[in-house]
Scaffold this motif. Structure first.
Motif, PDB file in Angstrom:
ATOM      1  N   VAL A   1       0.856  -1.189   0.000  1.00  0.00           N
ATOM      2  CA  VAL A   1       0.000   0.000   0.000  1.00  0.00           C
ATOM      3  C   VAL A   1       0.886   1.230   0.000  1.00  0.00           C
ATOM      4  O   VAL A   1       2.050   1.184   0.377  1.00  0.00           O
ATOM      5  CB  VAL A   1      -0.944   0.016   1.212  1.00  0.00           C
TER       6      VAL A   1
ATOM      7  N   ASP B   1      -2.766   5.168  -1.455  1.00  0.00           N
ATOM      8  CA  ASP B   1      -4.118   4.662  -1.268  1.00  0.00           C
ATOM      9  C   ASP B   1      -4.438   4.489   0.216  1.00  0.00           C
ATOM     10  O   ASP B   1      -5.567   4.733   0.650  1.00  0.00           O
ATOM     11  CB  ASP B   1      -4.317   3.352  -2.035  1.00  0.00           C
TER      12      ASP B   1
ATOM     13  N   VAL C   1      -2.905  -1.806  -5.358  1.00  0.00           N
ATOM     14  CA  VAL C   1      -4.234  -1.245  -5.582  1.00  0.00           C
ATOM     15  C   VAL C   1      -4.152  -0.063  -6.543  1.00  0.00           C
ATOM     16  O   VAL C   1      -4.984   0.081  -7.445  1.00  0.00           O
ATOM     17  CB  VAL C   1      -4.880  -0.819  -4.249  1.00  0.00           C
TER      18      VAL C   1
ATOM     19  N   ILE D   1     -10.463  -3.152  -6.864  1.00  0.00           N
ATOM     20  CA  ILE D   1      -9.975  -1.868  -6.364  1.00  0.00           C
ATOM     21  C   ILE D   1     -10.433  -1.621  -4.933  1.00  0.00           C
ATOM     22  O   ILE D   1      -9.619  -1.423  -4.023  1.00  0.00           O
ATOM     23  CB  ILE D   1     -10.410  -0.724  -7.294  1.00  0.00           C
TER      24      ILE D   1
ATOM     25  N   GLN E   1      -9.860  -5.066  -2.516  1.00  0.00           N
ATOM     26  CA  GLN E   1      -8.516  -5.164  -1.956  1.00  0.00           C
ATOM     27  C   GLN E   1      -8.148  -3.917  -1.171  1.00  0.00           C
ATOM     28  O   GLN E   1      -7.528  -3.998  -0.112  1.00  0.00           O
ATOM     29  CB  GLN E   1      -7.498  -5.387  -3.070  1.00  0.00           C
ATOM     30  N   GLY E   2      -8.535  -2.759  -1.701  1.00  0.00           N
ATOM     31  CA  GLY E   2      -8.140  -1.503  -1.064  1.00  0.00           C
ATOM     32  C   GLY E   2      -8.691  -1.355   0.342  1.00  0.00           C
ATOM     33  O   GLY E   2      -7.983  -0.928   1.255  1.00  0.00           O
TER      34      GLY E   2
ATOM     35  N   ARG F   1      -6.586  -3.980   2.420  1.00  0.00           N
ATOM     36  CA  ARG F   1      -5.146  -3.736   2.456  1.00  0.00           C
ATOM     37  C   ARG F   1      -4.804  -2.397   3.108  1.00  0.00           C
ATOM     38  O   ARG F   1      -3.796  -2.272   3.821  1.00  0.00           O
ATOM     39  CB  ARG F   1      -4.574  -3.753   1.034  1.00  0.00           C
ATOM     40  N   CYS F   2      -5.621  -1.382   2.837  1.00  0.00           N
ATOM     41  CA  CYS F   2      -5.285  -0.031   3.299  1.00  0.00           C
ATOM     42  C   CYS F   2      -5.774   0.258   4.717  1.00  0.00           C
ATOM     43  O   CYS F   2      -5.355   1.249   5.320  1.00  0.00           O
ATOM     44  CB  CYS F   2      -5.875   1.001   2.336  1.00  0.00           C
TER      45      CYS F   2
ATOM     46  N   LEU G   1     -12.468   6.002  -4.447  1.00  0.00           N
ATOM     47  CA  LEU G   1     -11.045   5.874  -4.144  1.00  0.00           C
ATOM     48  C   LEU G   1     -10.206   6.211  -5.373  1.00  0.00           C
ATOM     49  O   LEU G   1      -9.188   6.909  -5.270  1.00  0.00           O
ATOM     50  CB  LEU G   1     -10.745   4.445  -3.670  1.00  0.00           C
ATOM     51  N   SER G   2     -10.630   5.744  -6.534  1.00  0.00           N
ATOM     52  CA  SER G   2      -9.887   5.997  -7.774  1.00  0.00           C
ATOM     53  C   SER G   2      -9.876   7.479  -8.106  1.00  0.00           C
ATOM     54  O   SER G   2      -8.833   8.041  -8.466  1.00  0.00           O
ATOM     55  CB  SER G   2     -10.507   5.207  -8.927  1.00  0.00           C
TER      56      SER G   2
ATOM     57  N   TYR H   1      -7.510   9.311  -5.924  1.00  0.00           N
ATOM     58  CA  TYR H   1      -6.108   9.130  -6.324  1.00  0.00           C
ATOM     59  C   TYR H   1      -5.767   9.962  -7.557  1.00  0.00           C
ATOM     60  O   TYR H   1      -4.748  10.674  -7.568  1.00  0.00           O
ATOM     61  CB  TYR H   1      -5.814   7.656  -6.612  1.00  0.00           C
TER      62      TYR H   1
END
Length: 743
Positions: free
Chosen positions: A37, A40, A387, A449, A452-453, A456-457, A561-562, A565
Motif C-alpha cells: 500500500v 491509497d 491497488v 480496487i 482489496q483496497g 489492504r489499506c 477511491l480511484s 487518487y
C-alpha cells in the motif's frame, strides 16, 4: 480486567467476525498480499498526509534515458508506417524487428550487467507512451516483454543460472518471450485453471531426470506466434508423493523453450485490427525438468504470488502508458482539427457543444498524464502499489475510451474513414483490447480496487482477519483484544472528522502549506477522504462478507477511491509545475469534474445500500446537503477548450511526448494547417469582416479583388487554404483495396 474483557467482549466479537468476514480463497489472499500500500492507504485513513505526496519529487530521466528517447525512440517512430503495419502487412516489418532487437527495446528493464538498458520505470513508461502515439501495435510489441513476462519474473525470482542464460538473450532479442496464463476455460479466474502438470521422473538427454509432465491450452498470448521462450503458469500435482505428503502443490511458473517436444504454437489471433502478434498455444505431455521452474524447485506452488507481485508494478506502467499516449494524441490533434475545421464560416471549436468535448479531452489528458507521472515516480522509488496499479490500469483505459470517443465525434468523417491520414482510427480500435486485458476492467472495478483496497489499506482490518482465522482460538482472542482499542479510536476519529467536514462542507478541513489558492481543493480532498473512510467502516460492519457480493456498491466505492487518487496526482502535478496560472483551467476542470463524480458515486451508494436505513443514515451524516459541488462550469470548459486550440506552453506541456509525424503524415498535415491558420488569423478576420466567410483559394482571390487583403496576404492565405483543405481530406481506395488518392 483484561481477561474479563477478552472473555465477555473480545471472544464473542471474534466469533461474530468469523461469521461475517468475507471468505478469502488462497488465490485472493496471495493477490492481496502481493505488492504494497502507499498513497491509497493515506486516502483511506481519513486524513492524508499531503507532505508525503508533494515531497516525493518529480519523475526524472537520466542523460542516457533522455538520449535514448531523443535518439532510438524518435528514429523508430520515423521508421514506422502504421497504415502499412496494421492494414497492408498485418505485421511489423523485418527492418523494424531488427531495429528493436539491435537497440535493446526488449531489454528496457533488464539490468545493464545482463546486457539490457537498465532503465527506470519512468523511462520505460515514457518510451512506451511515445511509441504508442505512433503505433499501438509497435507500442504493445515493445511493452509486453518489459511488462508481465519472463524478464521481470526472472529478475525478481530467477536463479542465478537462469538469469545468466536468459536475460542477455531477452535483452538483445535472441529470445522473444511470451507469457501463457489465460486459458479458455478459466479466463481471469486462476483458481479455475485446468492446465496441469504431474511430478514424475523421465529420461531427459539420456539421464533420469526429476520434472513434470505438463498439459495446457492457452490463448490470447501476446507475442506467442513469434516467441522462442514461453513463460507458463499451470497447477502442479504430485499424486505419487515424490516430493512429499502434499498432492496439490499449487500454481507454478516455468520457462519452456517453444521448440520443446510436445509444444504447439498456434496461428495468430487478430485482435481488433491490431497487428501485434497474439495467438494460442498448446502443450501435450510436455516434459519440463525441475530446473525450468522460475527460481527452481523451491518455487513450486508460488507461481500466483510471483505473478501478482509482478503485476503490482507492471500494471501501473504498460497499459497506462499506452492510454496516456492515446489521450495526449487525442488532445493535440483534436484541438488542432477543431480550430482549422470550419462550419458556417467559423471554427467548429467555437461551437459550445464541441467545446465541452474538447474540455473533456484536455481534462482527461491532464489527469492521466499527472497520474502516470506520479505512479511511475513511486515505482522509481521501489514501491509496488498493487491497488494503485489496478486503479491506473482500469481508469487510464476508461479515460482513453472517453477521450478517443469524444475525439472521433469532433473529427466526424475525418476519423471514421480508414486510410494513412487517419491518426485516430487505430487507437479507437485498440481501446477494447486495453480495457479487457491484464485483468478485465469490469472485474477490476467491481471486485479488486475497493475489495482489496478496503482491506489492504485499513490500519487494522487485515490483522483482525488474521486473528479471526488463527487456528489457536485463545491466541486469536488475544491478538484481536490488542487491536480493538486502536480500531475503536480510529473509528471515533473518522466519525467525528467525516461528520464535521460533511456538515460544514469541508470549509474547516486542513490543507498543506504553500499551495496558494489550490488549498480549497485540498480541503475538499480531505473532506471526501474522511467520508470514504467512514462509509467504508460502516459498510464493512453492517454487511460483512455480503459486501464482497455487492459488486455495484463495491464498484462505486472503488470509483471514489480511484477519483481521489487521480485528483491527488493532478494536484501534485500542478504543484510540481510551479502552479502556472495558464494551466489553472485544466486543474479547475479536473477537480470540479472529479468532485462531482465522487458525490454522484456516494449518493448512488447511499440510495442503493442493501440496508436502506443505514444508507440514509450515511447520507445524513456525511452529505446532508446532497450535491454540494457542481460539475465544471461552461466557463471552465471553454477555457480548457481554448488551451488546446491555441499554440502555447500549456499545450506543449500537456501533449509532451506525442510523435508529431513525418512530413506528409496525417498528424503532420493537421499540425501544419494549425500553425498556418494561427499565423494568418488576422488576415482571415479581415476577409470575414469584408463578407468573405469561406476559406478556399477562390475566396482568397475574391478577397484580393475586393481590396480586403493585399498580394502578400493573399499568398499567405492561399497557402493556409491549401493546408486546411489537405487537413480535412480523407483517403479514397479502389475496389480492390489499393489506395487511390486523398480527397
Amino acid at each position: 480486567m483484561s481477561s474479563l474483557r477478552q472473555k465477555w467482549v473480545t471472544a464473542p466479537l471474534l466469533n461474530w467476525i468469523k461469521k461475517v468476514l468475507p471468505p478469502i480463497s488462497d488465490t485472493e489472499r496471495e493477490a492481496m498480499e502481493a505488492g504494497e500500500v502507499w498513497w491509497d492507504a493515506e486516502l483511506l485513513s481519513g486524513k492524508p498526509d499531503w507532505d508525503k505526496l508533494l515531497n516525493m519529487g518529480q519523475p526524472e530521466l537520466t542523460e542516457a534515458e533522455q538520449a535514448f528517447i531523443d535518439g532510438p525512440v524518435e528514429e523508430l517512430c520515423k521508421m514506422v508506417d502504421d497504415w502499412k503495419v496494421s492494414y497492408e502487412d498485418h505485421d511489423i516489418s523485418p527492418d523494424i524487428w531488427d531495429f528493436l532487437k539491435k537497440n535493446r527495446f526488449f531489454g528496457i528493464i533488464i539490468p545493464e550487467e545482463f546486457g539490457g538498458l537498465g532503465f527506470s520505470p519512468t523511462a520505460h513508461a515514457q518510451i512506451v507512451t511515445k511509441i504508442s502515439t505512433r503505433s499501438t501495435s509497435v507500442g504493445v510489441t515493445v511493452m509486453v516483454p518489459n511488462s508481465l513476462g519472463p524478464g521481470e519474473l526472472l529478475m525478481a525470482h530467477g536463479t542465478d543460472e537462469q538469469k545468466r542464460h536468459y536475460l542477455p538473450r531477452l535483452a538483445d532479442g535472441r529470445d522473444i518471450p511470451c507469457f501463457g496464463l489465460t486459458s479458455p476455460e478459466a479466463g481471469s479466474d486462476a483458481a479455475a485453471m485446468v492446465d496441469n502438470g504431474v511430478v514424475c521422473y523421465e529420461t531427459y538427454k539420456g539421464e533420469k531426470t526429476l520434472g513434470m509432465r505438463v498439459n495446457w491450452h492457452k490463448r490470447y498470448i501476446t507475442l506467442g506466434p513469434v516467441s522462442t521462450v514461453l513463460g507458463l503458469a499451470f497447477k502442479l500435482y504430485d499424486p505419487d508423493h515424490i516430493l512429499g505428503d502434499e498432492e496439490e502443490l499449487g500454481i507454478t511458473v516455468a520457462l519452456v523453450p517453444t521448440d520443446t517436444e510436445g509444444v504447439t504454437i498456434g496461428q495468430r489471433h487478430l485482435p481488433a485490427m491490431q497487428a501485434f502478434m497474439n495467438g494460442p498455444n498448446w502443450g501435450k505431455d510436455v516434459f519440463i525438468p525441475m530446473d525450468w521452474i522460475i527460481g527452481g524447485q523451491e518455487n513450486i506452488g508460488h507461481g500466483w504470488h510471483m505473478l501478482m507481485s509482478a503485476l503490482a508494478a507492471g500494471r501501473g506502467i504498460s497499459l497506462p502508458s499506452l492510454s496516456t499516449g492515446g489521450a495526449k494524441l487525442a488532445a493535440r490533434t483534436t484541438g488542432a482539427y477543431a480550430y482549422v475545421r470550419e462550419q458556417f464560416g467559423i471554427s467548429i471549436g467555437k461551437f459550445e457543444g464541441v467545446q465541452r468535448r474538447l474540455a473533456e479531452i484536455a481534462g482527461i489528458a491532464y489527469v492521466l498524464d499527472s497520474a502516470h507521472k506520479t505512479t511511475t515516480r513511486a515505482l522509481d522509488q521501489g514501491r509496488k502499489p498493487a491497488v494503485i496499479s489496478a486503479i491506473m490500469k482500469a481508469h487510464a483505459t476508461f479515460g482513453l475510451r472517453q477521450s478517443i470517443n469524444d475525439a472521433m465525434d469532433i473529427h466526424a468523417g475525418k476519423a471514421i474513414i480508414d486510410g494513412p491520414s487517419n491518426y485516430l482510427g487505430n487507437v479507437y480500435r485498440a481501446v477494447p483490447v486495453a480495457i479487457t486485458v491484464e485483468g478485465a476492467n469490469i472485474l477490476t472495478r467491481s471486485l479488486m480496487i475497493f475489495g482489496q483496497g478496503a482491506i489492504r489499506c485499513h490500519p487494522y482490518l487485515l490483522q483482525e482477519m488474521e486473528a479471526a482465522t488463527n487456528p489457536d482460538h485463545e491466541a486469536g482472542v488475544k491478538e484481536l483484544d490488542a487491536l480493538l482499542p486502536k480500531h475503536f479510536m480510529f473509528q471515533l476519529k473518522t466519525f467525528v472528522r467525516a461528520v464535521f467536514h460533511g456538515w460544514t462542507g469541508g470549509l474547516f478541513a486542513s490543507s498543506p502549506k504553500g499551495v496558494g489558492d489550490a488549498a480549497k481543493y485540498y480541503r475538499q480532498m480531505n473532506r471526501y477522504s474522511a467520508v470514504l473512510t467512514l462509509v467504508t467502516e460502516i459498510s464493512l460492519m453492517s454487511l460483512g462478507g455480503e459486501l464482497k457480493r455487492k459488486e455495484m456498491i463495491s464498484a462505486r466505492l472503488g470509483d471514489v477511491l480511484s477519483d481521489l487518487y487521480l485528483m491527488s496526482c493532478a494536484l501534485k502535478r500542478f504543484n510540481d509545475d510551479g502552479s502556472p496560472d495558464k494551466d489553472r483551467p485544466l486543474l479547475e476542470f479536473a477537480m470540479r469534474s472529479g468532485f462531482h463524480n465522487i458525490e454522484v458515486s456516494l449518493i448512488e451508494v447511499f440510495h442503493n445500500f442493501p440496508i436502506r436505513f443505514i444508507g440514509q443514515l450515511m447520507q445524513f451524516l456525511t452529505m446532508p446537503w446532497g450535491h454540494s459541488i457542481r460539475d465544471a462550469s461552461d466557463r471552465q470548459a471553454k477555457a480548457c477548450a481554448d488551451l488546446i486550440m491555441v499554440p502555447s506552453e500549456t499545450r506543449e506541456r500537456l501533449t509532451e511526448g506525442v510523435f508529431l509525424g513525418n512530413p506528409g503524415d496525417g498528424i503532420d498535415i493537421v499540425e501544419q494547417a494549425f500553425e498556418l491558420s494561427h499565423a494568418t488569423a488576422d488576415i482571415r478576420d479581415k476577409m470575414k469582416k469584408g463578407g468573405v466567410r469561406a476559406l478556399s483559394v477562390k475566396s482568397v482571390e475574391e478577397a484580393l479583388s475586393k481590396g480586403l487583403i493585399n498580394e502578400e496576404e493573399a499568398t499567405e492565405m492561399k497557402l493556409t487554404a491549401e493546408a486546411v483543405d489537405k487537413a480535412i481530406q480523407v483517403d479514397h481506395f479502389d475496389s480492390l483495396g489499393g489506395q487511390k488518392t486523398t480527397g
